[in-house]
Design an enzyme around this catalytic site. Structure first.
Site, PDB file in Angstrom:
ATOM      1  N   ASP A 166       4.129  -5.282   9.905  1.00  0.00           N
ATOM      2  CA  ASP A 166       5.204  -4.880  10.824  1.00  0.00           C
ATOM      3  C   ASP A 166       5.146  -5.670  12.124  1.00  0.00           C
ATOM      4  O   ASP A 166       6.172  -6.093  12.659  1.00  0.00           O
ATOM      5  CB  ASP A 166       5.118  -3.385  11.133  1.00  0.00           C
ATOM      6  N   ARG A 220       0.852  -1.178   0.000  1.00  0.00           N
ATOM      7  CA  ARG A 220       0.000   0.000   0.000  1.00  0.00           C
ATOM      8  C   ARG A 220       0.887   1.227   0.000  1.00  0.00           C
ATOM      9  O   ARG A 220       1.675   1.413   0.939  1.00  0.00           O
ATOM     10  CB  ARG A 220      -0.854  -0.058   1.269  1.00  0.00           C
ATOM     11  N   ASP A 236      -0.131  -1.985  12.282  1.00  0.00           N
ATOM     12  CA  ASP A 236       0.331  -2.474  10.982  1.00  0.00           C
ATOM     13  C   ASP A 236       0.605  -3.980  11.098  1.00  0.00           C
ATOM     14  O   ASP A 236       1.551  -4.404  11.771  1.00  0.00           O
ATOM     15  CB  ASP A 236       1.600  -1.722  10.573  1.00  0.00           C
ATOM     16  N   THR A 257      -0.664   7.622  -1.231  1.00  0.00           N
ATOM     17  CA  THR A 257      -1.923   7.547  -2.000  1.00  0.00           C
ATOM     18  C   THR A 257      -2.869   6.469  -1.474  1.00  0.00           C
ATOM     19  O   THR A 257      -4.053   6.468  -1.812  1.00  0.00           O
ATOM     20  CB  THR A 257      -1.619   7.209  -3.470  1.00  0.00           C
TER      21      THR A 257
HETATM   22  C1  PRP Z   1      -1.473  -4.019   4.627  1.00  0.00           C
HETATM   23  C2  PRP Z   1      -2.385  -5.217   4.817  1.00  0.00           C
HETATM   24  C3  PRP Z   1      -3.203  -5.199   3.567  1.00  0.00           C
HETATM   25  C4  PRP Z   1      -3.340  -3.731   3.282  1.00  0.00           C
HETATM   26  C5  PRP Z   1      -4.702  -3.314   3.707  1.00  0.00           C
HETATM   27  O1  PRP Z   1      -0.440  -4.345   3.777  1.00  0.00           O
HETATM   28  O2  PRP Z   1      -1.700  -6.409   4.999  1.00  0.00           O
HETATM   29  O3  PRP Z   1      -2.594  -5.867   2.479  1.00  0.00           O
HETATM   30  O4  PRP Z   1      -2.354  -3.053   4.061  1.00  0.00           O
HETATM   31  O5  PRP Z   1      -4.928  -1.986   3.414  1.00  0.00           O
HETATM   32  P1  PRP Z   1      -5.935  -1.516   2.285  1.00  0.00           P
HETATM   33  O6  PRP Z   1      -7.202  -2.266   2.481  1.00  0.00           O
HETATM   34  O7  PRP Z   1      -6.070  -0.050   2.566  1.00  0.00           O
HETATM   35  O8  PRP Z   1      -5.319  -1.786   0.946  1.00  0.00           O
HETATM   36  P2  PRP Z   1       0.805  -3.388   3.506  1.00  0.00           P
HETATM   37  O9  PRP Z   1       0.592  -2.619   2.245  1.00  0.00           O
HETATM   38  O10 PRP Z   1       1.119  -2.589   4.720  1.00  0.00           O
HETATM   39  O11 PRP Z   1       1.950  -4.406   3.171  1.00  0.00           O
HETATM   40  P3  PRP Z   1       2.635  -5.517   4.100  1.00  0.00           P
HETATM   41  O12 PRP Z   1       1.594  -6.593   4.334  1.00  0.00           O
HETATM   42  O13 PRP Z   1       3.762  -5.963   3.263  1.00  0.00           O
HETATM   43  O14 PRP Z   1       3.062  -4.868   5.385  1.00  0.00           O
HETATM   44  N1  URA Z   2      -2.852  -2.185   6.974  1.00  0.00           N
HETATM   45  C1  URA Z   2      -2.565  -2.582   8.238  1.00  0.00           C
HETATM   46  O1  URA Z   2      -1.650  -3.393   8.450  1.00  0.00           O
HETATM   47  N2  URA Z   2      -3.262  -2.055   9.260  1.00  0.00           N
HETATM   48  C2  URA Z   2      -4.264  -1.185   9.049  1.00  0.00           C
HETATM   49  O2  URA Z   2      -4.904  -0.750  10.035  1.00  0.00           O
HETATM   50  C3  URA Z   2      -4.560  -0.783   7.732  1.00  0.00           C
HETATM   51  C4  URA Z   2      -3.828  -1.305   6.714  1.00  0.00           C
END
Ligand code: PRP
Ligand code: URA
Length: 211
Positions: free
Chosen positions: A205, A106, A202, A110
């Protein structure tokens, strides 16, 4: 508790473990372990209505007609990274499943989903695909993942998450009304940074100890 195409899995074990997971003091190790356990429980719920077919076997005593899950093996499609947190738990219940990896992150400014990896079985059109991601926030990642999987032929899709925001649920259902959702909870709202409130922070993380 089904609500249209959304099922909230309110099993006490799921809710109990979810509360542990949300706790900001939970260690990385504990977070991973509990996510894995919840993945197993969600796998049980999301596969509850899979169609069965008769199969003739022989017990040590006599032949009988048993039942087995119809069709080809399931596909588990975790959205990287956090979706991987569900994978081992789900594979422990569905050990023959195929796995499709969907790499999306994400963009923090944006909030759009950016694709960086995609690898899936070639015969998605013939299989039920369970798309896995703990967090459904804006739904941009989920929608992008479903777009990619559908473009490769998948049509029998289910989405499994841990937490959903009402804003994300509405957007998801407008974009992919054919795809049912299983979640452990629907939280209050998204904050200005697109994080689910109260949420758990997150997920990626917290799973991997990055920040
Ligand atoms: C997080 C989560 C989802 C996304 C959700 O991933 O695991 O994939 O955000 O948010 P959205 O519904 O607004 O798209 P992230 O992009 O942080 O990547 P990661 O899993 O690699 O940490
Ligand atoms: N992705 C996450 O990991 N946590 C949130 O709350 C939203 C997006």
């Amino acid at each position: 508790m089904p609500m249209g195409r959304v099922t909230v899995v309110d099993h006490p074990l799921v809710q109990h473990k979810l509360t542990y997971l949300r706790d900001k003091n939970r260690s990385t190790k504990g977070f991973r372990q509990i996510l894995n356990e919840i993945g197993m429980l969600l796998a049980y719920e999301v596969t509850r209505d899979l169609p069965l077919e008769p199969v003739t076997i022989e017990t040590p005593l006599q032949p009988m007609e048993g039942r087995q899950i119809q069709g080809k093996k399931l596909v588990l499609a975790p959205i990287l990274r956090a979706g991987v947190g569900f994978l081992d738990g789900m594979l422990s219940l569905v050990p023959s499943a195929r796995v499709a990896h969907v790499g999306l992150y994400r963009d923090p400014d944006t909030l759009e989903a950016v694709e960086y990896y995609f690898k899936a079985p070639s015969d998605l059109a013939d299989r039920t695909v369970l798309v896995l991601d703990p967090m459904l926030a804006t739904a941009n990642s989920a929608i992008a993942a479903l777009d990619l999987l559908k473009a490769r032929g998948a049509s029998d899709l289910r989405f499994v998450c841990l937490l959903a925001a009402p804003e994300g649920l509405a957007k998801f259902q407008a974009a992919h009304p054919d795809v049912p959702i299983w979640t452990a909870a629907i939280d209050s709202h998204l904050n200005d940074h697109g994080y689910i409130v109260p949420g758990l922070g997150d997920a990626g993380d917290r799973m991997y100890g990055t920040r």
